[in-house]
Design an enzyme around this catalytic site. Structure first.
Site, PDB file in Angstrom:
ATOM      1  N   ASP A  27       0.812  -1.229   0.000  1.00 22.68           N
ATOM      2  CA  ASP A  27       0.000   0.000   0.000  1.00 22.68           C
ATOM      3  C   ASP A  27       0.842   1.274   0.000  1.00 22.68           C
ATOM      4  O   ASP A  27       0.311   2.375   0.048  1.00 22.68           O
ATOM      5  CB  ASP A  27      -0.944   0.009   1.214  1.00 22.68           C
ATOM      6  N   ARG A  88      13.058  25.570   1.351  1.00 22.15           N
ATOM      7  CA  ARG A  88      12.735  26.868   0.737  1.00 22.15           C
ATOM      8  C   ARG A  88      11.538  27.542   1.380  1.00 22.15           C
ATOM      9  O   ARG A  88      11.344  28.727   1.219  1.00 22.15           O
ATOM     10  CB  ARG A  88      12.522  26.706  -0.765  1.00 22.15           C
ATOM     11  N   GLN A  89      10.713  26.767   2.087  1.00 22.21           N
ATOM     12  CA  GLN A  89       9.557  27.425   2.696  1.00 22.21           C
ATOM     13  C   GLN A  89       9.860  27.749   4.159  1.00 22.21           C
ATOM     14  O   GLN A  89       9.376  27.091   5.092  1.00 22.21           O
ATOM     15  CB  GLN A  89       8.301  26.557   2.591  1.00 22.21           C
ATOM     16  N   ASP A 166      21.009  35.113  -7.672  1.00 26.56           N
ATOM     17  CA  ASP A 166      20.093  35.369  -6.575  1.00 26.56           C
ATOM     18  C   ASP A 166      20.923  35.801  -5.352  1.00 26.56           C
ATOM     19  O   ASP A 166      21.982  35.240  -5.102  1.00 26.56           O
ATOM     20  CB  ASP A 166      19.410  34.013  -6.292  1.00 26.56           C
ATOM     21  N   LYS A 186       7.530  36.884  -8.552  1.00 26.92           N
ATOM     22  CA  LYS A 186       6.205  37.484  -8.669  1.00 26.92           C
ATOM     23  C   LYS A 186       5.328  36.985  -7.533  1.00 26.92           C
ATOM     24  O   LYS A 186       5.694  36.042  -6.830  1.00 26.92           O
ATOM     25  CB  LYS A 186       5.584  37.079 -10.004  1.00 26.92           C
ATOM     26  N   ASP A 216      24.492  28.823  -8.146  1.00 27.95           N
ATOM     27  CA  ASP A 216      23.356  28.961  -7.238  1.00 27.95           C
ATOM     28  C   ASP A 216      23.343  27.764  -6.280  1.00 27.95           C
ATOM     29  O   ASP A 216      24.032  26.769  -6.520  1.00 27.95           O
ATOM     30  CB  ASP A 216      22.047  29.001  -8.043  1.00 27.95           C
ATOM     31  N   SER A 220      16.111  24.246  -9.693  1.00 31.96           N
ATOM     32  CA  SER A 220      14.880  23.484  -9.505  1.00 31.96           C
ATOM     33  C   SER A 220      14.119  23.448 -10.838  1.00 31.96           C
ATOM     34  O   SER A 220      14.310  22.544 -11.639  1.00 31.96           O
ATOM     35  CB  SER A 220      14.074  24.131  -8.375  1.00 31.96           C
ATOM     36  N   THR A 221      13.283  24.451 -11.125  1.00 34.05           N
ATOM     37  CA  THR A 221      12.613  24.495 -12.433  1.00 34.05           C
ATOM     38  C   THR A 221      13.536  25.081 -13.493  1.00 34.05           C
ATOM     39  O   THR A 221      13.215  25.047 -14.673  1.00 34.05           O
ATOM     40  CB  THR A 221      11.358  25.381 -12.378  1.00 34.05           C
ATOM     41  N   THR A 224      15.201  30.509 -12.729  1.00 36.55           N
ATOM     42  CA  THR A 224      16.185  31.496 -12.258  1.00 36.55           C
ATOM     43  C   THR A 224      17.403  31.522 -13.181  1.00 36.55           C
ATOM     44  O   THR A 224      17.847  32.586 -13.625  1.00 36.55           O
ATOM     45  CB  THR A 224      16.610  31.153 -10.810  1.00 36.55           C
TER      46      THR A 224
HETATM   47  C1  R5P Z   1      16.239  30.782  -4.681  1.00 35.17           C
HETATM   48  O1  R5P Z   1      15.893  31.381  -3.777  1.00 35.17           O
HETATM   49  C2  R5P Z   1      17.290  29.738  -4.870  1.00 35.17           C
HETATM   50  O2  R5P Z   1      18.568  30.174  -4.550  1.00 35.17           O
HETATM   51  C3  R5P Z   1      17.262  29.299  -6.303  1.00 35.17           C
HETATM   52  O3  R5P Z   1      17.597  30.412  -7.089  1.00 35.17           O
HETATM   53  C4  R5P Z   1      15.917  28.807  -6.696  1.00 35.17           C
HETATM   54  O4  R5P Z   1      15.390  27.974  -5.754  1.00 35.17           O
HETATM   55  C5  R5P Z   1      15.967  28.115  -8.036  1.00 35.17           C
HETATM   56  O5  R5P Z   1      14.678  27.730  -8.387  1.00 35.17           O
HETATM   57  P1  R5P Z   1      14.251  27.658  -9.891  1.00 35.17           P
HETATM   58  O6  R5P Z   1      15.242  26.775 -10.584  1.00 35.17           O
HETATM   59  O7  R5P Z   1      12.880  27.021  -9.861  1.00 35.17           O
HETATM   60  O8  R5P Z   1      14.215  29.034 -10.438  1.00 35.17           O
END
Ligand code: R5P
Length: 294
Positions: A27, A88-89, A166, A186, A216, A220-221, A224
């Site tokens: 499960d 991040r949160q 950043d 944003k 950095d 992630s996505t 940035t």
């Molecule tokens: C931001 O605060 C972190 O240092 C990275 O710049 C961020 O988490 C990257 O996220 P993404 O690749 O989604 O822009």
């Protein structure tokens, strides 16, 4: 003093030989077995366990491990988790929103993690010991190693510019010139309450004809990095490399980054195809400073 017992999760198999079994019931519940549990009583213990991918399942497995160690009476428990999910949160933007970074850190501390050893933890901005919520953290930085890789293996050369996209990652580039873009996210839009797009990115650097490393804490996505790549390309940079400690590389963003540059890499805090730098040496060096740890 006796050496610490090392418990290695299967998701660390690329670096050390696993001695914990982690599986799944039909499960989806996690099943954990620690054959060495008998040796952990009254001993210092180090658990090597990645918390990504499948962060929720991996966190539960870690809580199960920590509770077993508490039950048997382990003396001091350190956890090596190279990437800390939920980091991040650490702020609340909306009414009622949960600052999950605190929750996760508190959960780990209360479950018996005396120290978390992690790499370039998002909410910390320097290397070394820190406390976040109730959790003691040792933050190890891969910044220097990533820069060295860019200069040598990726052929950017000694004179390359090192820029972070950043301000949060400024500590990674400080020793190498310290330039950082100021990125603004944003507001939450529509039902996308889980993600805020990259908005303005301020900063004009004289990079015409220069090689640049964009560095950095995580990709992630990729939004940035792509925004910063647009700016550097417009400014006439010669060769650009994108590097981060944590390579999540979501939404096929490597392909999007490759429209600007073929040079994109990370460390292996998260196992991925673009991991060109290993955390193993840093872990070994850190272990050498802890007489009983590794
Ligand atoms: C931001 O605060 C972190 O240092 C990275 O710049 C961020 O988490 C990257 O996220 P993404 O690749 O989604 O822009």
């Amino acid at each position: 003093m006796a050496e610490a017992v090392k418990l290695i999760s299967p998701n660390f198999a690329d670096i050390f030989t696993p001695n914990i079994e982690i599986g799944e019931f039909p499960d989806g519940d996690s099943h954990v077995r620690i054959p060495l549990i008998g040796e952990c009583k009254d001993r210092e213990v180090v658990v090597f366990h990645r918390l990504y991918p499948r962060q929720n399942t991996s966190l539960v497995a870690l809580l199960l491990i920590l509770d077993s160690l508490k039950e048997i009476g382990a003396k001091h428990v350190s956890v090596v988790a190279p990437y800390l999910p939920y980091s991040r949160q650490d702020k609340k933007k909306l009414n009622g929103e949960v600052a999950s970074a605190y929750v996760i850190c508190n959960l780990l501390a209360r479950a018996g993690c005396d120290k978390l050893i992690s790499f370039d933890c998002h909410f910390l901005n320097k290397e070394g010991p820190a406390k976040f919520g109730e959790l003691n953290i040792e933050n190890i930085s891969m910044g220097k190693v990533l820069v060295e890789h860019a200069k040598d293996a990726a052929f950017l050369g000694e004179g390359c510019e090192v820029i972070s996209p950043d301000m949060g990652a400024n500590y990674l580039v400080k020793e190498h010139g310290g330039k950082s873009y100021k990125k603004v996210r944003k507001e939450y839009e529509g039902d996308k309450i889980h993600y805020r797009d990259v908005g303005e990115m301020d900063g004009d650097f004289d990079v015409k004809g220069r090689n640049v490393l964009l560095l950095d804490d995580m990709i992630s996505t990729g939004a940035t990095m792509i925004r910063a790549l647009e700016k550097l390309t417009e400014a006439g940079a010669k060769k650009i490399c994108c590097a981060a400690t944590h390579g999540l590389f979501l939404y096929n963003c490597v392909d999007k980054i490759k429209k600007f540059t073929d040079c994109v890499y990370s460390t292996d805090t998260i196992v991925n195809d673009n991991a060109k730098v290993s955390v193993k040496q840093k872990l070994t060096d850190f272990g050498a400073t802890q007489p009983t740890l590794f």
